[in-house]
Design a protein around this motif. Structure first.
Motif, PDB file in Angstrom:
ATOM      1  N   GLU A   1       6.370  -4.803  17.556  1.00 25.81           N
ATOM      2  CA  GLU A   1       6.774  -5.849  18.509  1.00 25.81           C
ATOM      3  C   GLU A   1       8.232  -5.645  18.922  1.00 25.81           C
ATOM      4  O   GLU A   1       9.102  -5.414  18.079  1.00 25.81           O
ATOM      5  CB  GLU A   1       6.612  -7.218  17.859  1.00 25.81           C
TER       6      GLU A   1
ATOM      7  N   GLN B   1       6.731  -8.383  23.231  1.00 23.84           N
ATOM      8  CA  GLN B   1       5.513  -7.653  23.564  1.00 23.84           C
ATOM      9  C   GLN B   1       5.087  -6.719  22.426  1.00 23.84           C
ATOM     10  O   GLN B   1       5.914  -6.130  21.719  1.00 23.84           O
ATOM     11  CB  GLN B   1       5.721  -6.820  24.826  1.00 23.84           C
ATOM     12  N   SER B   2       3.769  -6.574  22.256  1.00 23.10           N
ATOM     13  CA  SER B   2       3.203  -5.619  21.298  1.00 23.10           C
ATOM     14  C   SER B   2       3.094  -4.268  21.987  1.00 23.10           C
ATOM     15  O   SER B   2       2.464  -4.161  23.044  1.00 23.10           O
ATOM     16  CB  SER B   2       1.820  -6.081  20.828  1.00 23.10           C
TER      17      SER B   2
ATOM     18  N   ALA C   1       2.176  -0.941  26.482  1.00 22.89           N
ATOM     19  CA  ALA C   1       1.416  -2.064  25.937  1.00 22.89           C
ATOM     20  C   ALA C   1       0.348  -1.577  24.963  1.00 22.89           C
ATOM     21  O   ALA C   1      -0.400  -0.635  25.254  1.00 22.89           O
ATOM     22  CB  ALA C   1       0.765  -2.857  27.068  1.00 22.89           C
ATOM     23  N   LYS C   2       0.285  -2.205  23.809  1.00 21.01           N
ATOM     24  CA  LYS C   2      -0.724  -1.860  22.808  1.00 21.01           C
ATOM     25  C   LYS C   2      -2.110  -2.276  23.291  1.00 21.01           C
ATOM     26  O   LYS C   2      -2.300  -3.418  23.696  1.00 21.01           O
ATOM     27  CB  LYS C   2      -0.417  -2.560  21.476  1.00 21.01           C
ATOM     28  N   PRO C   3      -3.106  -1.384  23.255  1.00 19.35           N
ATOM     29  CA  PRO C   3      -4.475  -1.794  23.573  1.00 19.35           C
ATOM     30  C   PRO C   3      -4.894  -2.959  22.684  1.00 19.35           C
ATOM     31  O   PRO C   3      -4.776  -2.894  21.455  1.00 19.35           O
ATOM     32  CB  PRO C   3      -5.295  -0.528  23.288  1.00 19.35           C
ATOM     33  N   ALA C   4      -5.375  -4.017  23.299  1.00 19.26           N
ATOM     34  CA  ALA C   4      -5.589  -5.281  22.577  1.00 19.26           C
ATOM     35  C   ALA C   4      -6.623  -5.162  21.463  1.00 19.26           C
ATOM     36  O   ALA C   4      -6.529  -5.863  20.451  1.00 19.26           O
ATOM     37  CB  ALA C   4      -6.008  -6.364  23.572  1.00 19.26           C
ATOM     38  N   GLY C   5      -7.603  -4.297  21.625  1.00 15.02           N
ATOM     39  CA  GLY C   5      -8.681  -4.216  20.642  1.00 15.02           C
ATOM     40  C   GLY C   5      -8.373  -3.390  19.413  1.00 15.02           C
ATOM     41  O   GLY C   5      -9.230  -3.259  18.524  1.00 15.02           O
TER      42      GLY C   5
ATOM     43  N   SER D   1      -6.184  -2.388  15.929  1.00 10.75           N
ATOM     44  CA  SER D   1      -5.295  -2.891  14.885  1.00 10.75           C
ATOM     45  C   SER D   1      -3.950  -2.177  14.993  1.00 10.75           C
ATOM     46  O   SER D   1      -3.810  -1.168  15.696  1.00 10.75           O
ATOM     47  CB  SER D   1      -5.906  -2.629  13.506  1.00 10.75           C
ATOM     48  N   TRP D   2      -2.961  -2.689  14.282  1.00 15.57           N
ATOM     49  CA  TRP D   2      -1.659  -2.023  14.273  1.00 15.57           C
ATOM     50  C   TRP D   2      -1.788  -0.597  13.730  1.00 15.57           C
ATOM     51  O   TRP D   2      -1.162   0.329  14.253  1.00 15.57           O
ATOM     52  CB  TRP D   2      -0.659  -2.806  13.428  1.00 15.57           C
TER      53      TRP D   2
ATOM     54  N   GLU E   1      -8.578   1.042  25.862  1.00 11.85           N
ATOM     55  CA  GLU E   1      -8.432  -0.373  26.196  1.00 11.85           C
ATOM     56  C   GLU E   1      -9.723  -1.161  26.068  1.00 11.85           C
ATOM     57  O   GLU E   1      -9.696  -2.344  25.731  1.00 11.85           O
ATOM     58  CB  GLU E   1      -7.862  -0.512  27.613  1.00 11.85           C
TER      59      GLU E   1
ATOM     60  N   LYS F   1     -12.168   4.108  18.970  1.00 13.01           N
ATOM     61  CA  LYS F   1     -11.011   3.727  18.179  1.00 13.01           C
ATOM     62  C   LYS F   1     -10.538   4.938  17.388  1.00 13.01           C
ATOM     63  O   LYS F   1     -11.358   5.741  16.930  1.00 13.01           O
ATOM     64  CB  LYS F   1     -11.348   2.577  17.222  1.00 13.01           C
TER      65      LYS F   1
END
Length: 336
Positions: A67, A82-83, A127-131, A133-134, A298, A303
């Motif tokens: 972040e 922002q992530s 921007a980190k793809p929302a789906g 995990s870190w 995205e 994954k």
């Protein structure tokens, strides 16, 4: 902050968890609170002193996700909070065909991501793809970008191509498998480990051959209905590359991003020109390629393969895991 600091080349035990100065953003920079960081073989080579431009002390690590918590002057205010995923390949230059002489990678000469915080130019935060995990997001940057350029830009893989990815199990090769499948290709892999071949099938591979078997190359030909692959994505080099030149389909494309076994002992050059082959090198990639690569992740249909997650304090153990060469996918550090 806490960081893993390398003061001199040597064994994994030289990676020490220490208090390290908190980074302060300069104009055009941001500070990212890292949630996770991933390993690359580059980190091991630096630790061993096998990399150009060494300097000590240094915080290793090219891959990271987290972040944005601080902005320097000239950094967009909307980035705060922002992530993001960090593109570690910096100063590529204006020519998309090849990197500029100023190109460098996060983690040397600049302190990298084996830490709780890292300072980077704002434009390299995506921007980190929302789906994801870190841990999954942190696994992407260097290996994902390398695979994308090799598969998409250099080898020009398209739907219906038969693609051979050699040496499955490492970060780049698993990304190459996923990206080629996402493009609609049929993908075949090689490994000396049957378990890794089975894991590759779970990721979508259409077949695999064990290179410890003498006839592995002909096995691949059989899997492609006797034609041979249209494309080879290779990091092995050596005699494996020579056999790939033998079996690839006329008009085929070979993209090379590594050479873990060195140069081939012999190569029949006549096969290269008679078969009208395109053989090209590939390293990292541009900002545009990084953004295009992230878009593939995205929708959540693919994954990144994460092998194992270690606490930041166990960076030495994570390096030992990488040197064992038993991993499938990316090794990750939890930076919290």
């Amino acid at each position: 902050m806490k960081a893993i600091v390398l003061h001199e080349k040597g064994e994994p035990e030289n990676l020490k968890l220490e208090d390290w100065p908190d980074p302060e953003p300069r104009p055009g920079e941001v500070v990212v609170r890292l949630q996770a960081a991933a390993l690359n073989h580059r980190d091991v080579w630096i630790r061993k002193g096998m990399y150009a431009g060494l300097k000590f002390p240094i915080v290793l690590g090219s891959d990271g996700a987290g972040e944005v918590v601080a902005l320097g002057d000239e950094a967009p205010k909307e980035l705060l909070g922002q992530s993001v995923v960090i593109n570690p390949g910096m100063d590529w230059g204006n020519d998309p065909r090849v990197q500029h002489k100023s190109f460098h990678i996060l983690g040397l000469p600049d302190d990298g991501t084996y830490a709780q915080f890292v300072r980077v130019p704002f434009e390299y935060c995506h921007a980190k793809p929302a789906g994801l995990s870190w841990e999954e997001a942190s696994a992407i940057p260097l290996a994902g970008l390398t695979a994308y350029r090799a598969v998409v830009t250099r080898a020009r893989v398209k739907a219906g191509d038969n693609v051979l990815v050699t040496g499955i199990g490492g970060g780049v090769s698993t990304f190459a498998l996923q990206i080629a499948k996402k493009l609609g290709a049929n993908v075949f892999v090689t490994s000396g480990n049957e378990e890794k071949i089975e894991r590759a099938r779970e990721l979508g591979a259409d077949g695999g051959a064990n290179y410890k078997l003498q006839d592995w190359a002909q096995m691949v030909v059989g899997m492609t209905d006797g034609d041979g692959p249209d494309v080879v994505i290779d990091s092995v080099g050596g005699d494996t590359l020579a056999k790939c030149i033998d079996i690839i389909k006329p008009g085929g494309r070979i993209a090379l991003y590594g050479a873990t076994t060195g140069l081939p002992k012999t190569v029949d050059l006549r096969r290269i020109f008679w078969k009208q082959l395109d053989i090209c090198g590939s390293t990292m990639g541009t900002q545009d390629e990084f953004a295009a690569m992230l878009k593939l992740y995205e929708d959540g249909s693919i994954k990144p393969a994460v092998d194992k997650v270690f606490p930041l304090a166990e960076a030495a153990a994570s390096h030992e895991r990488m040197e064992e060469a038993g991993q499938f996918g990316k090794i990750v550090l939890n930076c919290e």
